[in-house]
Motif scaffolding. Structure first.
Motif, PDB file in Angstrom:
ATOM      1  N   ALA A 711      45.050  28.258  43.287  1.00  0.00           N
ATOM      2  CA  ALA A 711      44.561  29.437  43.992  1.00  0.00           C
ATOM      3  C   ALA A 711      43.362  29.990  43.248  1.00  0.00           C
ATOM      4  O   ALA A 711      43.188  29.744  42.054  1.00  0.00           O
ATOM      5  N   ILE A 712      42.516  30.723  43.961  1.00  0.00           N
ATOM      6  CA  ILE A 712      41.365  31.380  43.368  1.00  0.00           C
ATOM      7  C   ILE A 712      41.477  32.870  43.679  1.00  0.00           C
ATOM      8  O   ILE A 712      41.646  33.257  44.833  1.00  0.00           O
ATOM      9  N   LEU A 713      41.397  33.700  42.643  1.00  0.00           N
ATOM     10  CA  LEU A 713      41.504  35.148  42.799  1.00  0.00           C
ATOM     11  C   LEU A 713      40.160  35.790  42.468  1.00  0.00           C
ATOM     12  O   LEU A 713      39.604  35.558  41.402  1.00  0.00           O
ATOM     13  N   ASP A 714      39.648  36.568  43.419  1.00  0.00           N
ATOM     14  CA  ASP A 714      38.420  37.301  43.158  1.00  0.00           C
ATOM     15  C   ASP A 714      38.670  38.290  42.016  1.00  0.00           C
ATOM     16  O   ASP A 714      39.685  38.989  41.999  1.00  0.00           O
ATOM     17  N   ALA A 715      37.747  38.346  41.058  1.00  0.00           N
ATOM     18  CA  ALA A 715      37.939  39.179  39.863  1.00  0.00           C
ATOM     19  C   ALA A 715      38.165  40.647  40.213  1.00  0.00           C
ATOM     20  O   ALA A 715      38.869  41.360  39.503  1.00  0.00           O
ATOM     21  N   SER A 716      37.601  41.105  41.333  1.00  0.00           N
ATOM     22  CA  SER A 716      37.761  42.507  41.726  1.00  0.00           C
ATOM     23  C   SER A 716      39.190  42.825  42.154  1.00  0.00           C
ATOM     24  O   SER A 716      39.568  43.996  42.236  1.00  0.00           O
ATOM     25  N   LYS A 717      39.994  41.804  42.425  1.00  0.00           N
ATOM     26  CA  LYS A 717      41.382  42.000  42.863  1.00  0.00           C
ATOM     27  C   LYS A 717      42.386  41.675  41.758  1.00  0.00           C
ATOM     28  O   LYS A 717      43.588  41.554  42.019  1.00  0.00           O
TER      29      LYS A 717
END
Length: 790
Positions: A711-717
């Protein structure tokens, strides 16, 4: 096995039978492939290259246009001269046995290396050796085994497929026949007497028989084909009991009118097929409407660096790439679109696409294909077309990179469906036997009603619809999950491991201070250009901090994971990384440091002062209630005291860990039963991400597209991580509740069916309604779950 006669050569074949493996055999004369399931069950398919005569001439001629190079180029998404990859639309994909057959094409043609089915879109993605097998031969193979692809060059130009209308036609035929059979049955329903009625009763019965023929042999054909293929493949799929019910109704009704036992069950038969197809139609429409995969793919976060005269180098999302854009591809970055190499030395690893890890050298002017990974420094390329999100996600989901993590919930659902089908068949035969002795007139109704009402379609639908909708919701919230099985794995984790640099620290707010000998202009330029080729968080931070310098093409670039990077231009050589890497002693200062040596002479170091992500302390305090928390960092212990103050007391802090150390740490704790979630930067942490049960790469405007992550998580989240994990656990609860609802429904339905109180046509109406109710339940509950995440 030598006694088996060759289907193509005939009984006089004296050629030796060659074994490919324990189930597949080939005559070395005509290369006919045999697939053997038992000694008495022999199925023969043809190797189309060596035995083209095995394919009907009308089909061969139909696909002659696939020999033209310009058409092959349009229909293939990858073509390097040795390997070609194409995605074909197969309207006939119907069930799990279809998937099994299509994903084992390599057994029918050894030159096909892999084939992946997208059941929702009814496509199969085939990778094959183009030096031996052509696209035409692949298509002919599919046509020969009953899965003829639909190919329209106009569709490929527009990017859209024509709608498959076969289900609508079959639904129309079944509906027309059902209405007429019901009309012809009215006199006998109401027991109308009279000369004309008695005179023409046999005519009415034979008309009902005639109306039932296209229903059974055309509208209901898919159920028989699916059941046959499933049984032949030793798969007891959900269409077996349905096909058995249709066959029994038709045979029994035909016997009744031939021997004048009665009017038969043609009304129930045609009504059954009509309502089965109607349920399938609504399920298909509902699935298309929700568009799970398409929606979440459109949010795919992979970024790439664009070079423009006005803005210089700046990151853009890949779906903003246009034809003619000049792109910068750094070391270990993925090429997102087809393009032309403009500048730099390219060594491309296409294992993402082909599964083969050999690198290919390219020079300026050569064509580069999307999906290749640059492995030797920085290159510049010009895009030939815009990106296709579905293609990138297909690469991400390639089985080559996920074989150890694919024991997903869908597999469990299939197992439940198989056991359920066996139970249903047992109940049907036992209850029918009982009624044959008690009241034979009800036996047939009981048998067919049980087979229809207890179909496990609802059970099979609950997992894909729940997970599919959650994938879409996660995507909107900038958490991009590879596939449905990752959600199940995420729900089961009990340990969370974080990398430090670039994960719990923010690269954008970090600052660095230089201490050492001043660098001359050529060394400064070399430093900047060497940093330019790396994606490591510290490299990106330092690259952004330094002033702009003249861009040059390095003679040599190499990245040593966990140690540092080095570059060479003309006679100058530079090393950037740890103290031991550049050849100096470790500093007594405990802050994160990057050391520099030029031409084997130590120059100095940059000391970084980290800034931690917003909400870090609050997030860890929430997670500590349910999980073991670990910081596993490659840096020294300079931040130990700061982290002690920020994080909960039971958080483990482990420093000076090389990439192999991180992997070994995870592997050791997994042997003790731990189920681990690893969150890292996607480059240095690739091994740890791959070893963990779930690996999440954090994205901060850099290209972290990696097969190692799930999975890839946006740093803002980042501060919402606990919400995503909680939602995954809730998804499992939703599936269990839908299983329970389906179980209750089947128990009630079986009671009425076994006791003879449920007509088959009513059962046929209720069965699709149960499936649709499960879809509605899972969709509504996951949407409510999604609202809580916002």
């Amino acid at each position: 096995m030598d006694k088996i006669s060759c289907y193509h050569c005939g009984d006089d074949c004296n050629n030796t039978i060659i074994a490919f493996d324990d189930k597949n055999f080939c005559c070395n004369g005509c290369k006919t492939v045999y697939e053997i399931f038992s000694e008495n069950d022999l199925t023969c398919y043809y190797d189309l290259q060596a035995a083209p005569g095995a394919v009907p001439k009308e089909i061969q001629g139909k696909y002659d246009f696939l020999s033209q190079e310009n058409i092959i180029e349009k229909l293939t998404e990858f073509n390097d001269g040795n390997t070609q990859i194409t995605t074909l639309y197969i309207p006939h994909i119907h069930c799990s046995s279809c998937i099994w057959i299509l994903e084992n094409l390599n057994k029918l043609n050894p030159n096909i290396s892999s084939s992946q089915v997208n059941f929702g879109k009814k496509t199969v993605r085939v990778t094959y050796n183009s030096e031996i097998t052509s696209l035409k031969e692949v298509v002919l193979l599919l046509a020969t085994i009953g899965y003829e692809p639909y190919i329209s060059l106009d569709d490929f130009k527009t990017g859209q497929q024509n709608v498959n209308r076969s289900l609508i036609y079959k639904l129309g035929v079944a509906g027309f026949a059902f209405g007429n059979v019901m009309f012809l049955s009215f006199p006998e329903y109401f027991q109308v007497d009279g000369f004309w009625i008695e005179q023409y009763k046999p005519v009415f019965r034979w008309l009902m028989f005639a109306f039932s023929l296209p229903v059974v042999f055309y509208a209901g054909r898919d159920y028989f084909v699916s059941a046959y293929k499933g049984l032949r493949s030793k798969l007891l799929n959900i269409d077996v009991p349905i096909a058995l019910g249709i066959a029994v109704l038709f045979i029994r009704s035909t016997v009744d009118i031939i021997f004048d036992f009665g009017s038969g069950f043609f009304d129930s038969l045609t009504g059954l097929v009509f309502f089965l197809l109607l349920g399938k139609f609504f399920q298909q429409k509902t699935y298309t409407f929700l568009s799970f995969e398409r929606d979440y793919k459109s949010y795919f976060p992979i970024a790439v660096t664009k070079i423009s005269s006005k803005m210089g180098e700046h990151p853009i999302q890949v779906y903003d790439i246009k034809k003619g854009d000049r792109l910068l591809i750094r070391n270990e970055e993925l090429i997102p679109v087809d393009g032309i190499l403009i500048n730099g030395k390219a060594r491309i690893d296409y294992s993402f696409v082909t599964g083969e890890s050999e690198t290919v050298s390219k020079k300026s002017g050569d064509k580069l294909f999307a999906g290749g990974k640059q492995t030797s420094g920085v290159i510049e390329m010009e895009a030939l077309k815009s990106v296709e999100q579905s293609y990138l996600t297909q690469l991400w989901s390639n089985d080559v990179f996920s074989k150890n993590k694919e024991d997903g919930f869908t597999t469990l659902t299939n197992k439940i469906s198989k056991k359920f089908t066996i139970a249903v068949l047992s109940i049907a035969f036992v209850s029918t036997t009982f009624w044959l002795f008690v009241d034979a007139s009800k036996a047939m109704n009981v048998f067919t009603a049980v087979l229809i009402i207890a179909c496990p379609c609802a059970i099979a639908l609950s997992a894909p619809f729940t997970f599919g909708n959650l994938l879409r919701i996660f995507g909107k919230l900038k958490f991009y999950v590879k596939n449905a099985s990752v959600i199940e794995q995420l729900a089961e984790i009990d340990t969370i491991i974080f990398d430090k640099t670039g994960t719990i620290t923010s690269n954008k707010k970090s600052r660095a201070q230089y201490d050492g000998m001043a660098l001359n202009p050529s060394e400064e330029t070399l430093l900047k250009n060497t940093l330019r080729g790396s994606n490591h968080p510290l490299s990106r931070t330092l690259y952004d901090i330094l002033d702009e310098h003249h861009i040059i093409s390095l003679n040599h670039f190499e990245e040593h994971l966990g140690k540092g990077i080095e570059g060479t231009y003309n006679e100058n050589h530079i090393k950037i990384g740890s103290a031991s890497f550049v050849g100096t002693q470790e500093s007594t200062i405990l802050n994160t440091q990057v050391h520099i040596s030029a031409n084997n002479k130590y120059k100095g170091k940059y000391t970084f002062y980290n800034s931690y992500r917003k909400g870090l302390s609050k997030l860890f305090n929430k997670l500590k209630k349910n999980y073991d928390l670990v910081i596993l960092s490659g840096d020294n212990e300079g931040e130990f005291d700061n982290l002690k103050k920020l994080l909960p007391s039971k958080t483990k802090l482990i420093f000076n860990q090389k990439p192999d150390d991180k992997l070994d740490y995870i592997k050791y704790h997994q042997t003790e039963g731990a189920k681990i979630l690893m969150i890292g930067d996607g480059l240095n942490d690739a091994g740890a991400l791959a070893q963990s049960n779930v690996g999440i790469a954090l994205s901060e405007n850099v290209n972290v597209f990696s097969p190692a992550c799930d999975a890839i998580l946006d740093a803002s989240k980042f501060n919402q991580l606990n919400k995503f994990i909680s939602a995954s656990k809730s998804a499992i609860k939703i599936i269990k509740w839908s299983f329970l609802l389906s179980f209750i429904y089947n128990i009630i339905g079986l009671y009425f069916a076994v006791t003879g109180q449920l007509a088959p046509v009513i059962a046929a109406i209720l069965m699709p309604l149960s499936s649709i109710s499960i879809v509605v339940f899972t969709t509504i509950t996951t949407n409510l779950l999604g609202k809580k995440l916002k």
